[in-house]
Scaffold this active site. Sequence first.
Site, mmCIF file in Angstrom:
data_model
loop_
_atom_site.group_PDB
_atom_site.id
_atom_site.type_symbol
_atom_site.label_atom_id
_atom_site.label_comp_id
_atom_site.label_asym_id
_atom_site.label_seq_id
_atom_site.Cartn_x
_atom_site.Cartn_y
_atom_site.Cartn_z
ATOM 1 N N GLY A 50 43.900 70.021 39.869
ATOM 2 C CA GLY A 50 42.805 70.450 40.334
ATOM 3 C C GLY A 50 42.065 69.521 41.211
ATOM 4 O O GLY A 50 42.987 68.207 41.407
ATOM 5 N N GLN A 55 37.444 63.393 46.309
ATOM 6 C CA GLN A 55 38.608 62.570 46.163
ATOM 7 C C GLN A 55 39.488 62.675 47.765
ATOM 8 O O GLN A 55 40.159 62.229 47.955
ATOM 9 C CB GLN A 55 39.305 63.656 45.100
ATOM 10 C CG GLN A 55 39.236 63.408 44.054
ATOM 11 C CD GLN A 55 39.748 64.311 43.056
ATOM 12 O OE1 GLN A 55 39.675 65.520 42.918
ATOM 13 N NE2 GLN A 55 40.724 63.303 42.244
ATOM 14 N N CYS A 103 44.190 62.071 36.461
ATOM 15 C CA CYS A 103 42.878 62.402 37.928
ATOM 16 C C CYS A 103 43.887 61.538 38.703
ATOM 17 O O CYS A 103 44.160 60.807 38.372
ATOM 18 C CB CYS A 103 41.239 61.403 37.536
ATOM 19 S SG CYS A 103 40.830 61.762 38.912
ATOM 20 N N LEU A 104 44.178 62.498 39.131
ATOM 21 C CA LEU A 104 44.506 61.833 40.855
ATOM 22 C C LEU A 104 43.805 60.545 41.873
ATOM 23 O O LEU A 104 44.801 60.186 42.248
ATOM 24 C CB LEU A 104 44.611 62.888 42.538
ATOM 25 C CG LEU A 104 46.010 64.955 41.660
ATOM 26 C CD1 LEU A 104 45.839 64.822 42.597
ATOM 27 C CD2 LEU A 104 47.240 64.035 41.274
ATOM 28 N N HIS A 145 36.170 68.539 34.541
ATOM 29 C CA HIS A 145 36.821 67.093 34.977
ATOM 30 C C HIS A 145 36.682 67.662 36.374
ATOM 31 O O HIS A 145 35.444 66.641 37.135
ATOM 32 C CB HIS A 145 37.989 66.894 35.202
ATOM 33 C CG HIS A 145 38.485 66.201 35.186
ATOM 34 N ND1 HIS A 145 38.615 65.121 35.028
ATOM 35 C CD2 HIS A 145 38.500 65.947 37.404
ATOM 36 C CE1 HIS A 145 39.457 64.241 35.465
ATOM 37 N NE2 HIS A 145 39.383 65.089 37.049
ATOM 38 N N GLU A 146 36.150 68.062 36.734
ATOM 39 C CA GLU A 146 36.381 68.880 38.449
ATOM 40 C C GLU A 146 34.671 68.936 39.256
ATOM 41 O O GLU A 146 34.860 68.207 39.907
ATOM 42 C CB GLU A 146 37.156 70.066 39.056
ATOM 43 C CG GLU A 146 38.735 70.368 39.233
ATOM 44 C CD GLU A 146 39.557 68.399 39.493
ATOM 45 O OE1 GLU A 146 38.749 68.112 40.232
ATOM 46 O OE2 GLU A 146 39.856 67.988 38.579
ATOM 47 N N HIS A 149 32.894 65.442 39.571
ATOM 48 C CA HIS A 149 33.753 64.693 41.036
ATOM 49 C C HIS A 149 32.304 64.943 41.365
ATOM 50 O O HIS A 149 31.672 64.331 42.340
ATOM 51 C CB HIS A 149 34.705 64.796 41.263
ATOM 52 C CG HIS A 149 35.918 64.448 40.660
ATOM 53 N ND1 HIS A 149 36.027 63.325 40.878
ATOM 54 C CD2 HIS A 149 37.681 65.458 39.798
ATOM 55 C CE1 HIS A 149 37.410 62.708 40.574
ATOM 56 N NE2 HIS A 149 38.198 63.540 39.630
#
Length: 189
Positions: A50, A55, A103-104, A145-146, A149
């Site tokens: 995701g 990000q 997470c990236l 989670h996304e 952001h």
Amino acid sequence: MKGEHMILPVEIYGSPVLRKVSEEIDEDNEGLTALIANMYETMRKADGIGLAAPQVGKNIRVVVIDADPMKKDDSTLAGFRRTLINPEITEYWGEKWSFNEGCLSLPGIREDVTRPGTIRLEYDDEHFHQQEEVFEGVKARILQHEIDHLEGVLFVDRISALRRKLLKRKLNDITKGKVDIGYKIRVPK
Ligand code: ZN
């Protein structure tokens, strides 16, 4: 670069863009199709499932998800791909449960995070067609989670103060770009 998708640098912990509330967009948003294609490319190259627009440095309410590669661990994720524009979780229910998240934007960190089990999600797809769906299990987890952001929230905000304290050195290292990863990042100034 016409017709080619670009890999975008991923913003990492410490970047102000990850902490802002992102704005809703409409169909006139210039460059949106290319941005979405580039977000998919960036996510896949980084082995992510995701990715939210902040990000990659854009404070707009856009999320891409492709969790299909995780189907070998969880068969419910087979074919789970979504492009979400202006997503909104309108209802939460079901038992809260804990899942190990990564997470990236937080390379090298994984923590157990507790979240509600089931959500109702309203969003526009990439054609700006309104959608409403109910998700549970790991799908609901990824989506929460996304969408965090887009509110400037990271999963480390949802762990105990003690756990966060124990991560302090790691988080500082990330902010300085002291990470060993295989994808392009943008180190905060
Ligand atoms: Zn994330």
